[in-house]
Design an enzyme around this catalytic site. Structure first.
Site, PDB file in Angstrom:
ATOM      1  N   LEU A 102      44.924  27.044  37.945  1.00  0.00           N
ATOM      2  CA  LEU A 102      46.054  26.751  37.263  1.00  0.00           C
ATOM      3  C   LEU A 102      47.433  27.107  37.865  1.00  0.00           C
ATOM      4  O   LEU A 102      48.584  26.632  37.534  1.00  0.00           O
ATOM      5  CB  LEU A 102      46.060  28.490  36.109  1.00  0.00           C
ATOM      6  CG  LEU A 102      45.002  28.245  35.548  1.00  0.00           C
ATOM      7  CD1 LEU A 102      44.952  29.726  34.978  1.00  0.00           C
ATOM      8  CD2 LEU A 102      44.629  27.346  34.212  1.00  0.00           C
ATOM      9  N   HIS A 242      25.442  43.741  45.179  1.00  0.00           N
ATOM     10  CA  HIS A 242      26.448  43.768  46.520  1.00  0.00           C
ATOM     11  C   HIS A 242      27.041  44.481  46.417  1.00  0.00           C
ATOM     12  O   HIS A 242      27.788  44.911  45.389  1.00  0.00           O
ATOM     13  CB  HIS A 242      26.870  41.705  45.462  1.00  0.00           C
ATOM     14  CG  HIS A 242      27.606  41.833  46.818  1.00  0.00           C
ATOM     15  ND1 HIS A 242      27.997  41.649  48.312  1.00  0.00           N
ATOM     16  CD2 HIS A 242      29.556  41.795  46.888  1.00  0.00           C
ATOM     17  CE1 HIS A 242      29.177  40.981  48.805  1.00  0.00           C
ATOM     18  NE2 HIS A 242      29.951  41.379  47.984  1.00  0.00           N
TER      19      HIS A 242
END
Length: 381
Positions: A102, A242
């Protein structure tokens, strides 16, 4: 050279002035037509065809048909996204690389920087846009974008903010590349991989979380350092969630087929006189140390993602500890994504390796699953 073309008024028929608009339309570029908005009059100003360097240099030999090629798209051009990009470029893994972000100025700047370096890589076609149309027909889409955790913010609130971002990203990805594989890198990666699976409605084999692929690489590197052996010759796995609650599978660590547990039955436990468990502690602490020193982690995760990309696009069928749905395995009944050894190929995750765990290792895996499910259960999808 001079051409004479009649001025045609709107009230006149084409036949009455002897002008063939179909031929004119084929002969003239629209930009060479100047409209005079007076009394319905249109004036065409033809320009003679001039030789260009390209036309003088290249002789057209045959018409070209579209050729199937591989395409990778990366969503997010932050430090992680760009590390993924340069790692994939240097490996020459795809014919086209598309970047989306963006922040248009940063996006264009990063893309130009890569394009100018493309003569030194094997991927000449690098494109970018803040619009997802640039990702159309991707074989693989890598998501690195997402909200960062603010000071004092709960994990649930962070995930919920990322859900809002993922809703926009995933819908656009699915629109332009309905048959792609997805690699999720954004954290918390296991939960966001679940979110991507739910939002995309993709089959489970095409949704892949980067998971513990990097954790495992760090684990092997540190074992190698301790033993004075190259990390490629050190075999061991980090599974589960993780991050901090990941599970080191000490029962499977081996060097040249020699299990370290046969040499030290207490390896990885509190009873171990050599304190090998500190290796895993260092694995989980390393990211925080790097962030403290340089502000973020990037290169290792970028190389890790390129490693996964290579296995998928080249159909290598290598085994990686990546995040996938493990409902029904190791006594886990919830729809959670955790890292286990998976075979990666052109269809994404093709098979799972049923690694044998000790009761303690399996208990840690179940605990991670329960923690994730408690958060996922509260998400508003």
């Amino acid at each position: 050279m001079s051409w004479t073309v009649p001025v045609v008024r709107a009230s006149q028929r084409v036949s009455s002035v002897g002008a063939n608009f179909l031929c004119l339309g084929m002969a003239l570029c629209p930009r060479q037509a100047t409209r005079i908005p007076l009394n319905g009059t249109w004036l065409f100003t033809p320009v003679s065809k001039m030789a260009t360097v390209k036309s003088e240099l290249i002789e057209r030999f045959t018409s070209e048909k579209p050729v199937h090629h591989s395409k990778v798209s990366i969503i997010g051009t932050g430090s992680v996204g760009m590390a993924c990009a340069i790692s994939i470029l240097l490996k020459g893994l795809s014919d086209e690389l598309a970047l989306v972000d963006l922040d248009e100025d940063k996006l264009k700047g990063e893309t130009m920087d890569l394009q100018h370096g493309s003569p030194f890589t094997k991927m000449p076609n690098i494109v970018c846009s803040k619009d997802y149309f640039v990702t159309a027909n991707s074989n693989l889409v890598i998501i690195t974008a997402g909200a960062r955790q603010e000071k004092g913010e709960t994990r649930l609130n962070l995930v919920q903010r990322n859900v809002a971002i993922f809703k926009l990203m995933i819908s656009s990805i699915v629109q332009y590349s309905p048959h792609c594989k997805l690699i999720i890198v954004s954290n918390p990666v296991d939960i966001l991989t679940y979110v991507a699976w739910k939002l995309s409605a993709f089959p489970k084999n095409r949704i892949i979380g980067s998971g513990c692929n990097l954790d495992t690489a760090r684990f092997r590197f540190l074992i190698g350092q301790k033993l004075g052996i190259h990390s490629e010759s050190c075999h061991g796995w980090i599974l589960g969630e993780h991050g901090d609650s990941s599970v080191p599978v000490w029962s499977g660590v081996n060097i040249a087929g020699v299990p370290l547990k046969d040499l030290n039955s207490d390896i990885g436990t509190d009873k171990d006189p050599e304190q090998w468990k500190n290796v895993h502690k260092e694995v989980t602490a390393t990211a925080y140390e790097i962030i403290k020193m340089k502000g973020y982690t990037s290169w290792a995760i970028g190389l890790s993602v390129a490693d996964l990309t290579e296995s998928i696009l080249k159909n290598l069928r290598r085994i990686h500890p990546v995040s996938t749905i493990i409902k029904g395995l190791y006594g886990i009944d919830e729809e959670v994504f955790l890292s286990i050894p998976c075979i990666l190929g052109e269809n994404g995750i093709t098979n799972l390796i049923k690694i044998k765990l000790t009761p303690e290792e399996e208990a840690h895996l179940k605990k991670s699953a329960k923690t994730l499910w408690e958060i996922q259960n509260k998400l508003k999808l």
